[in-house]
Design a protein around this motif. Structure first.
Motif, PDB file in Angstrom:
ATOM      1  N   ARG A 345       0.827  -1.210   0.000  1.00  0.00           N
ATOM      2  CA  ARG A 345       0.000   0.000   0.000  1.00  0.00           C
ATOM      3  C   ARG A 345       0.865   1.265   0.000  1.00  0.00           C
ATOM      4  O   ARG A 345       0.582   2.226  -0.732  1.00  0.00           O
ATOM      5  CB  ARG A 345      -0.915  -0.018   1.217  1.00  0.00           C
ATOM      6  N   THR A 346       1.914   1.269   0.795  1.00  0.00           N
ATOM      7  CA  THR A 346       2.797   2.439   0.867  1.00  0.00           C
ATOM      8  C   THR A 346       3.447   2.728  -0.482  1.00  0.00           C
ATOM      9  O   THR A 346       3.532   3.883  -0.918  1.00  0.00           O
ATOM     10  CB  THR A 346       3.899   2.212   1.925  1.00  0.00           C
ATOM     11  N   LEU A 349       0.849   4.218  -3.041  1.00  0.00           N
ATOM     12  CA  LEU A 349       0.544   5.628  -2.794  1.00  0.00           C
ATOM     13  C   LEU A 349       1.729   6.527  -3.146  1.00  0.00           C
ATOM     14  O   LEU A 349       1.547   7.626  -3.689  1.00  0.00           O
ATOM     15  CB  LEU A 349       0.140   5.825  -1.333  1.00  0.00           C
ATOM     16  N   PHE A 458      -4.961   8.109  -6.663  1.00  0.00           N
ATOM     17  CA  PHE A 458      -4.346   8.254  -5.343  1.00  0.00           C
ATOM     18  C   PHE A 458      -5.419   8.166  -4.251  1.00  0.00           C
ATOM     19  O   PHE A 458      -5.251   7.458  -3.242  1.00  0.00           O
ATOM     20  CB  PHE A 458      -3.601   9.589  -5.240  1.00  0.00           C
ATOM     21  N   PHE A 462      -5.900   5.012  -1.564  1.00  0.00           N
ATOM     22  CA  PHE A 462      -5.820   5.350  -0.145  1.00  0.00           C
ATOM     23  C   PHE A 462      -7.032   4.819   0.620  1.00  0.00           C
ATOM     24  O   PHE A 462      -6.915   4.311   1.737  1.00  0.00           O
ATOM     25  CB  PHE A 462      -5.727   6.875   0.025  1.00  0.00           C
TER      26      PHE A 462
END
Length: 521
Positions: A345-346, A349, A458, A462
């Motif tokens: 996930r990091t 993003l 984005f 998120f």
């Protein structure tokens, strides 16, 4: 999940460093063979850009631009859309390996047909064959890699799968760059790189013979002993009662039993539960993001993009194409090595934030060049093309083929891989028609569309994408379920492992008792 749920909680008969362990080394060799399924995809991604820089190719096919160029590019993706469903059925019914063989056969036929094409119709026909072949091989490899990989290296194995794209891309880009200086007799300057596209399928066809079938598919089809042997051989150097191997086998058996009771392995299963509906949306989100993040312009239409800022010389355009491939490969390797440390996930993003910034700068610079025709302004766009590719390659190259199979239940894994490819191909087919027409019509203003799209992605990532870092294959498969469902699945797997251990202990006691009785007699 608690740390006790991590695979490291179980004893395992392997070396701490995988490259020093015989079983894990051999397992990774099999995975490297599966990587060749993506090689041709990358080769083609760079080949069409490179061919557009070759005068002999443009002369042979009457310098296609706009809709004509878009149609040539799209024929590679259009056949993948209907074939996705057929391939998923073949993989579920007959196993992963048969799809790899079929994919290699079609890709090889397509490369030869393309290399000896003389008309646009023949060229597009060859691309249909290539598209069908890469679809079969890609779906099978995407499902199979996480199913064969040792849990300790699953994140490496899955994330490096799509990085192989750039091996083909680099080879293709620099081969076509060399062909700029080829004497060009009989058009061999473009025929040679087209024929060389058959190298990947040959490796895949020969190597697949040595790759074992998926243990999860074997268990599902009543071949538990074969699955146990494969897991023991490659995950514990042949130790059948290894604690990790028994846990993996128990997880697989539990998943198969639960799925059999639910009897929900059709395409409609994506809509029957809340967890599956989440997966369906996330898979579509990831799939379309890999094609609608602006990379479609750079990957297949770099030459028209460079033309908007005054860069048209064949050596320059071919050299930039080759440099982009190497740069993207290095960054993709970095991203693949960070998936477990930084998290999926990091990285997602981070990529979208950086790509958004780069497209804003590209929009401004290309607009400035359009009004001033100042060469330095046009040239300043090139670094941002490279930086944009870095942002893309950091996560959208290595992660999707790792993430989608690992968040999917075993009975839906092939369908999930097919859905990922289907969404990518629908998005890419749309790109092939729209991008060249839009660039030809409104030029640099088209970049504003992708600024908006990247901002939207984005926000969506998120809000909806969940982390799978540190989980086993079966744990990651339930990450989109409720907390109660995740715990229930894990508890069921542990109960199955305890039952299996108890049976083995009882069998061992019976054997010892029998031996004692034999001695007394």
């Amino acid at each position: 999940m608690a740390d006790t749920h991590h695979y490291s909680a179980f004893a395992n008969n392997t070396h701490a460093q995988w490259w020093k362990d015989p079983g894990m080394r051999m397992g990774f060799i099999h995975i490297f063979i599966l990587y060749s399924a993506v090689y041709s995809l990358g080769y083609d991604g760079s080949l069409l850009n490179g061919l557009q820089a070759l005068p002999a190719w443009k002369k042979q096919f009457n310098s296609p631009v706009g809709t004509d160029l878009g149609l040539i590019a799209a024929t590679y993706y259009l056949p993948k859309i209907p074939l996705t469903f057929v391939i998923a059925w073949i993989i579920d019914k007959w196993g992963r390996k048969i799809a790899l063989y079929l994919g290699a056969l079609f890709m090889l036929a397509g490369s030869f047909a393309g290399g000896f094409s003389n008309t646009r119709a023949q060229l597009m026909g060859s691309r249909v064959l290539l598209g069908a072949g890469t679809a079969a091989a890609q779906i099978a490899a995407c499902a199979m890699v996480p199913e064969l990989a040792h849990p300790r290296i699953r994140h490496w194995a899955g994330s490096f799968l799509n990085v192989t794209y750039f091996i083909g891309s680099i080879f293709s880009a620099w081969l076509t760059f060399a062909m700029v200086y080829y004497p060009g007799g009989a058009g061999w300057s473009w025929r040679i790189p087209t024929l060389v596209q058959g190298f990947g399928p040959i490796i895949l066809a020969l190597g697949t013979w040595f790759v074992p079938e998926s243990p999860r598919w074997l268990v599902k089809n009543g071949r538990e002993e074969e699955a146990h042997n494969i897991l023991a051989r490659y995950h514990a150097n042949g130790k059948m009662d290894d604690e990790l191997v028994l846990f993996e086998l128990s997880e697989i058996k539990t998943a198969v039993e639960v799925e059999a009771q639910a009897n929900e392995s059709s395409w409609l299963s994506f809509f029957k539960t809340e967890g599956n509906r989440r997966r369906f949306f996330v898979i579509l989100l990831v799939g379309t993001a890999t094609q609608w993040s602006g990379n479609g312009i750079i990957s297949y239409f770099l030459i028209p993009v460079l033309k908007t800022v005054g860069i048209t010389a064949p050596p320059q355009t071919a050299g930039i194409n080759g440099g982009l491939s190497i740069w993207s490969w290095v960054v993709a390797l970095t991203g693949a090595s960070l998936v477990e440390r930084a998290g999926r996930r990091t990285l997602f993003l981070s990529s979208f934030g950086f790509m958004f910034f780069c497209f804003v700068m590209m929009l401004g610079l290309s607009g400035g060049y359009a009004h001033t025709h100042h060469r330095a302004t046009g040239l300043a766009m090139i670094p941002f093309i490279f930086l944009f590719n870095a942002g893309y390659a950091l996560s959208l190259t290595p992660i999707p083929m790792l993430y989608v199979p690992e968040i999917s239940r075993m009975d839906m894994r092939a369908k999930s891989a097919a859905l990922l490819l289907l969404s990518q191909n629908c998005a890419q087919a749309f790109n092939q028609f729209v991008n060249p027409v839009a660039l030809n019509s409104i030029g640099w203003k088209y970049y504003a569309v992708y600024v908006a799209v990247l901002g939207a992605y984005f926000i969506l990532f998120f809000l909806f994408v969940r982390e799978t870092r540190g989980l086993t294959t079966e744990e990651a498969a339930v990450v989109y379920e409720s907390a109660e469902a995740r715990e229930a699945a894990l508890d069921a797997a542990r109960r199955e492992m305890r039952r299996q251990k108890a049976e083995e202990k009882l069998s061992e006691k019976e054997r010892l008792s029998h031996e004692e009785e034999t001695k007394r007699v």
